[in-house]
Design an enzyme around this catalytic site. Structure first.
Site, PDB file in Angstrom:
ATOM      1  N   SER A 480      -7.059 -16.936  29.686  1.00 16.64           N
ATOM      2  CA  SER A 480      -7.118 -16.636  31.103  1.00 16.64           C
ATOM      3  C   SER A 480      -8.502 -15.568  31.530  1.00 16.64           C
ATOM      4  O   SER A 480      -8.368 -14.487  30.964  1.00 16.64           O
ATOM      5  CB  SER A 480      -5.941 -16.089  31.596  1.00 16.64           C
ATOM      6  OG  SER A 480      -6.115 -15.951  32.888  1.00 16.64           O
ATOM      7  N   ARG A 481      -9.330 -16.093  32.016  1.00 20.06           N
ATOM      8  CA  ARG A 481     -10.594 -15.202  32.301  1.00 20.06           C
ATOM      9  C   ARG A 481     -10.186 -14.123  33.480  1.00 20.06           C
ATOM     10  O   ARG A 481     -10.725 -13.316  33.621  1.00 20.06           O
ATOM     11  CB  ARG A 481     -11.837 -15.854  32.858  1.00 20.06           C
ATOM     12  CG  ARG A 481     -12.298 -17.086  31.779  1.00 20.06           C
ATOM     13  CD  ARG A 481     -13.488 -17.954  32.188  1.00 20.06           C
ATOM     14  NE  ARG A 481     -14.011 -18.672  31.126  1.00 20.06           N
ATOM     15  CZ  ARG A 481     -13.692 -19.729  31.139  1.00 20.06           C
ATOM     16  NH1 ARG A 481     -13.136 -20.464  32.067  1.00 20.06           N
ATOM     17  NH2 ARG A 481     -14.214 -20.757  30.208  1.00 20.06           N
ATOM     18  N   VAL A 482      -9.085 -14.340  34.076  1.00 18.44           N
ATOM     19  CA  VAL A 482      -8.572 -13.447  35.043  1.00 18.44           C
ATOM     20  C   VAL A 482      -7.908 -12.385  34.290  1.00 18.44           C
ATOM     21  O   VAL A 482      -7.818 -11.067  34.610  1.00 18.44           O
ATOM     22  CB  VAL A 482      -7.588 -13.968  36.068  1.00 18.44           C
ATOM     23  CG1 VAL A 482      -6.916 -13.002  37.071  1.00 18.44           C
ATOM     24  CG2 VAL A 482      -8.386 -15.016  36.983  1.00 18.44           C
TER      25      VAL A 482
END
Length: 629
Positions: A480-482
Site C-alpha cells: 500500500s503506497r499510503v
C-alpha cells in the site's frame, strides 16, 4: 460577426411578411422550445452581442413557442464562429445574422444580374446592404445521419459530421447509442438497446449531450443496469438528479492526502496493506482464489460506518451475481450498497460503460461530502470487452491485441477516486479494482497498467491458497503506497512488529527447509512467525471489528501465542474474543472509541491476555513440543 450590427446602430424595421418568410425552422424545434421548461435559454457567443439582436431572437422564439422566451448571454471564446443557442439538453441552434443580407447579395449578383461597370456594381452593392433586413436566421442544427451497417451491438453511421465523441445518438426506432469511433466518413456507435429494428438506411440524430445516469440516495439498496434502470423489480428509479458517466477527475488542488483509515475487517489487510479513504487499491490474482471474497468483505465491514458502497459487476454470469446479491442481502449490506450490473450476455456497450456508471454514482456522493467505496469486478473483463468493441470497429491493435488506448480507458476511470479538501466537503471515493491474472503473471499488460494507476496492490497467490492460507495474500508483492498514514494509531503499533517478524520468518524458513542447523533464538523466531501466520488466517465473509483485530494481533506479536499449539490457535482466538467480551469489555470499548492503545490501556490488555493464556493452557495442555514450519 463583424458583418453584423455595429454597436449603437438600431436594426432596420422588419416587415411582418419578412418575419413570416424566415421563421425559426422546423416543428422539431417548436417541440423542443415547448419542452424546454420555463427557465431562460443560454446563448453562447465568441463576442458580446448587441442587445437589440438578442431581443429579436427572443421575439421570434417566443412566437414559435407560444410563450415568452428569455435568453441569458454567455461568452465562450472556444466557439469557432457565430453563436449557439442551447435549448434544453438535446438541441442547439446556430445563429448567423448575416444570412439574410448574404442571400440578397447572391440573388442580386447572380447570373440574371445586368452587366455593369465596377462603379455601378459597387453602387448597387451599397444600396443592397443599406436596405437589407438584418434578420437573424435560426437554423436547427440537429445533426442527422443514416445507418450504413448494424450488427454485433454496434452500428456504422454516415452523415454525423459534427457529432462529438461519447455523444448520445438516437436511432429512428428510439434506441440510443454512443458515438464511439469517429472517422472521416462514418461514425461507429455502440448500441444501448436491441438492434433488431434498426435497418440500413434508417435515420440517426444527435442529441447534443453525453450519456447521463440517475444518481442520489434513492439508488442506495437498488440493483440497476449500466443505464441506471432497475433490475430488482422494485419500481422505477427516480431521475431527478442526473450525472454524466464520464467526468474530469478532481484537480490536484482540490485533493487532500489520504490519511483516514478504511477498515476492511481483514486482519492481514489492516495490518500489512492498510486501506485509506480515497485510495485506489488493486486486487490481483488468478481465478477462484478469493478476489471477490476479499472485496465483499470490505463492503461488509462498512456496516454502521456511514460509507456507501457501489459494486460494479462487469460481464459476470447471472448465477455469480445472484450469489453476491444474496450474500449482501443476508448480511444486511444492501442497506448501504448499490449494485450496478452488466451480465456477460448483454451487448458490449453495457459491459463497457458499467464501471463508469458505478463511478458516477459514487462520485456524486463524494461531491456531496459523503464517503463511498466502489468495487470494479473486474477490469480484466472490461478490457476484453473494450478489445471486442475495438475489433468490431476495426481499430488497430497493440500489445496482447488490446487497443493502444486501453491504459487511458482505465486511468480516466480510476483517477476520479480521491479525498476532497475539507472546504470542498471532505468527501472521499475509494476504488477497489479487481484484475484477473493468468498463471500468476502480474507482468501482463492489463495488470501492469492498472498497478501503475493505483496506489498499491494486493496480490493473491495460488500456492498459498493451495496450502490453506486464507486470504492467500503474498505479503512480499502486496503493498500500500499510503502505508501507515491510513492506519489507526492502535493498528500502527502492532503492525510494525508484525511485518518485521514475518519478514524474518520467511528468510529463516528458507534455510531450515534445506536442513540447516539453527540456534534456539532462531527456533523461537520461527515458532512466533509460524503462529503469526496462523493468526492471520480468516474465514470468508467474517470481517472483524478493529478492537478484536488489535487484541489478537497484539497477543501474537507480544508472544502470548508462542506456547499455544498451532492447531489450537483457532480455538484460542475464539475463546479470547468471548473472554474479552465477558471479562474486560472496557478494554474493547477503549480501543474502539480512541482507536489508539495508550500505556494504561495497553497494560490492562496485557493483564487480560496473561490471565486468559493461563486458563487456556490449563484447559488445553500441549502433549509434546511442536516443530512446525
Amino acid at each position: 460577426w463583424n458583418a453584423g450590427l455595429p454597436r449603437g446602430r438600431e436594426p432596420p424595421s422588419v416587415p411582418t411578411t419578412d418575419r413570416e418568410a424566415a421563421p425559426a425552422r422546423g416543428p422539431a424545434l417548436q417541440r423542443a422550445l415547448r419542452a424546454a421548461g420555463f427557465g431562460p435559454l443560454t446563448l453562447a457567443s465568441r463576442v458580446s452581442l448587441d442587445p437589440s439582436f438578442v431581443t429579436e431572437i427572443e421575439e421570434r422564439l417566443s412566437a414559435l413557442a407560444g410563450r415568452q422566451i428569455s435568453i441569458e448571454m454567455r461568452i465562450d471564446p472556444r466557439l469557432a464562429s457565430g453563436a449557439t443557442l442551447f435549448v434544453g439538453a438535446e438541441r442547439q441552434i446556430d445563429l448567423d445574422p448575416g444570412l439574410g443580407p448574404l442571400q440578397q447579395l447572391v440573388e442580386a449578383l447572380g447570373p440574371s444580374a445586368e452587366a455593369a461597370t465596377l462603379d455601378e456594381a459597387a453602387e448597387r452593392l451599397s444600396r443592397i446592404v443599406e436596405a437589407a433586413a438584418w434578420v437573424p436566421a435560426l437554423e436547427d442544427v440537429t445533426r442527422r445521419g443514416t445507418v450504413r451497417q448494424v450488427g454485433d451491438g454496434v452500428a456504422l453511421v454516415a452523415g454525423l459530421s459534427k457529432v462529438g465523441a461519447q455523444e448520445v445518438v438516437r436511432f429512428e426506432n428510439g434506441v440510443e447509442g454512443i458515438a464511439f469511433n469517429l472517422q472521416q466518413d462514418s461514425v461507429g456507435c455502440l448500441l444501448l438497446g436491441g438492434e433488431q429494428d434498426i435497418q440500413e438506411g434508417s435515420a440517426v440524430a444527435c442529441t447534443g449531450h453525453a450519456l447521463q445516469v440517475p444518481v442520489g440516495d434513492a439508488l442506495i439498496g437498488r440493483i440497476v443496469n449500466a443505464l441506471g434502470q432497475p433490475l430488482d423489480g422494485r419500481g422505477p428509479v427516480p431521475r431527478e438528479t442526473l450525472r454524466p458517466i464520464e467526468a474530469l477527475s478532481p484537480g490536484v488542488v482540490q485533493r487532500q492526502p489520504v490519511s483516514e483509515s478504511l477498515h476492511s475487517g481483514i486482519k492481514v489487510l489492516d495490518a500489512l496493506v492498510p486501506l485509506g479513504r480515497g485510495q485506489r487499491e488493486l486486487i490481483l490474482g488468478e481465478r477462484k482464489i478469493g478476489k471477490t471474497t476479499m472485496a465483499l468483505d470490505v463492503i461488509l465491514s462498512q456496516q454502521g460506518t456511514g460509507v456507501v458502497c457501489v459494486y460494479a459487476a462487469i460481464g459476470q454470469k447471472a448465477s455469480s451475481l445472484a450469489q453476491v446479491i444474496g450474500l449482501l442481502r443476508e448480511r444486511g449490506a444492501m442497506d448501504y450498497t448499490v449494485v450496478v450490473a452488466a451480465l456477460s450476455s448483454e451487448p458490449p456497450a453495457f459491459r463497457h460503460i458499467v464501471p463508469y456508471t458505478a463511478c458516477s454514482i459514487a462520485e456524486d456522493l463524494m461531491r456531496r461530502g459523503r464517503h463511498a467505496v466502489v468495487v470494479y469486478d473486474d477490469l480484466s473483463k472490461h478490457a476484453v470487452t473494450y478489445r471486442e468493441i475495438s475489433a468490431l470497429l476495426e481499430r488497430p491493435i497493440g500489445r496482447e491485441a488490446y487497443p493502444g488506448d486501453i491504459f487511458y480507458v482505465h486511468s480516466r476511470l480510476l483517477e476520479r477516486s480521491t479525498r476532497m479538501r475539507d472546504d470542498l466537503g471532505g468527501g472521499s471515493l475509494t476504488a477497489i479494482p479487481i484484475v484477473e491474472t493468468i498463471a500468476g503473471d502480474i507482468s501482463a499488460l492489463i495488470p501492469t497498467n492498472v498497478i501503475s494507476i493505483c496506489d498499491g496492490q494486493i496480490v493473491l497467490d495460488r500456492a498459498l491458497f493451495n496450502e490453506g492460507m486464507r486470504p492467500a495474500m503474498d505479503a512480499g508483492l502486496s503493498v500500500s503506497r499510503v502505508g501507515g498514514m491510513a492506519q489507526t494509531p492502535a493498528m500502527r503499533k502492532v503492525a510494525g512488529r508484525l511485518r518485521l517478524d514475518l519478514a524474518q520468518y520467511h528468510e529463516m524458513a528458507r534455510f531450515v527447509k534445506f536442513g540447516a542447523e539453527v540456534d534456539q533464538a532462531t527456533l523461537n523466531q520461527l515458532r512466533r512467525g509460524e503462529r503469526e501466520l496462523e493468526v492471520l488466517k480468516q474465514d470468508a465473509h467474517a470481517p472483524l471489528p478493529l478492537e478484536r483485530e488489535i487484541v489478537i494481533l497484539y497477543a501474537a506479536v507480544k508472544g502470548f501465542t508462542d506456547e499455544i499449539a498451532v492447531g489450537q490457535l483457532r480455538l484460542f482466538e475464539e475463546g479470547l474474543y468471548a473472554f474479552m467480551d465477558q471479562e474486560h469489555p472496557e478494554v474493547l470499548t477503549g480501543i474502539r472509541d480512541s482507536r489508539d492503545l495508550p500505556a494504561e490501556l495497553e497494560a490492562r490488555l496485557e493483564g487480560a491476555l496473561t490471565a486468559f493464556v493461563a486458563s487456556f493452557r490449563a484447559a488445553h495442555p500441549v502433549a509434546e513440543e511442536e516443530g512446525h514450519l
